[in-house]
Design a protein around this motif. Sequence first.
Motif, mmCIF file in Angstrom:
data_model
loop_
_atom_site.group_PDB
_atom_site.id
_atom_site.type_symbol
_atom_site.label_atom_id
_atom_site.label_comp_id
_atom_site.label_asym_id
_atom_site.label_seq_id
_atom_site.Cartn_x
_atom_site.Cartn_y
_atom_site.Cartn_z
ATOM 1 N N ASN A 139 20.718 -26.060 -18.873
ATOM 2 C CA ASN A 139 19.535 -26.921 -18.880
ATOM 3 C C ASN A 139 19.906 -28.356 -19.275
ATOM 4 O OD1 ASN A 139 17.713 -25.019 -18.041
ATOM 5 N ND2 ASN A 139 17.164 -24.375 -20.098
ATOM 6 N N ARG A 140 20.834 -28.509 -20.221
ATOM 7 C CA ARG A 140 21.291 -29.851 -20.589
ATOM 8 C C ARG A 140 21.999 -30.516 -19.417
ATOM 9 N NH1 ARG A 140 24.863 -28.745 -24.724
ATOM 10 N NH2 ARG A 140 23.775 -26.981 -25.585
ATOM 11 N N ARG A 167 21.631 -17.094 -24.070
ATOM 12 C CA ARG A 167 20.841 -18.226 -24.582
ATOM 13 C C ARG A 167 21.674 -19.508 -24.641
ATOM 14 N NH1 ARG A 167 15.345 -17.593 -26.541
ATOM 15 N NH2 ARG A 167 15.882 -19.576 -27.470
ATOM 16 N N LYS A 210 20.976 -22.862 -22.365
ATOM 17 C CA LYS A 210 20.797 -24.184 -22.985
ATOM 18 C C LYS A 210 21.790 -25.191 -22.417
ATOM 19 C CE LYS A 210 18.712 -22.900 -27.362
ATOM 20 N NZ LYS A 210 18.813 -22.868 -28.813
ATOM 21 N N ARG A 211 23.030 -24.760 -22.242
ATOM 22 C CA ARG A 211 24.065 -25.646 -21.691
ATOM 23 C C ARG A 211 23.721 -26.044 -20.258
ATOM 24 N NH1 ARG A 211 28.918 -22.626 -21.774
ATOM 25 N NH2 ARG A 211 28.671 -22.599 -24.024
#
Length: 144
Positions: A140-141, A133, A137-138
Motif C-alpha cells: 500500500n505504501r 499484514r 502495508k508495504r
Amino acid sequence: MKHSPITTRPVRDFFFRGLLFGGFGPVIAGIIYLILHFTLKDLALTGLQVFTVIVSTYLLAFVHAGASVFNQIESWPLAKSTLCHFGLLYVAYILCYVINSWIPFEPLVLGIFTAIFAVGYAVIWLAVYVSIRVTVKRLNRSLR
C-alpha cells in the motif's frame, strides 16, 4: 468486477487442491518410514498397516491442501474461515494419528495432542497473519 473462482466455487477448488497435492502424504510417510527403517532394528509393518498409512496420509494431505480454500472465501469473516480451517485440519490429523496408532486413543494423550496442535496452529497462524499484514502495508505504501 469479476470474482475469483475461489469465492464462487469453493467446493470445486477444495477437491482440485486436494487431488493436486494429496499424493504428497504417502510420499512423506514413505520418507519417514525409510528413516525409521535405518534407525530402528526391528521395524516391521503388515500389509494392512502399509495400506492404512498410504490411504490415511493421502486423505490427510488431500484435506490439508483443500482446507486452504477456507482462507480465500472473501465473503467469510476471518474468525469463521480460521475456525473451519482449524477444525477440519484437527479432525483430519487426529483421525490419521489414531487410525495409524501413532498416538493411542486415550483421553490424556488426546488432550496433550490437542494442546500441542492448537498451540502449533496458533503460532503458524500468527506468523502468516503478521507477514501478510506487513506485506500489505508495504504494498500500500508503494502504491501511494
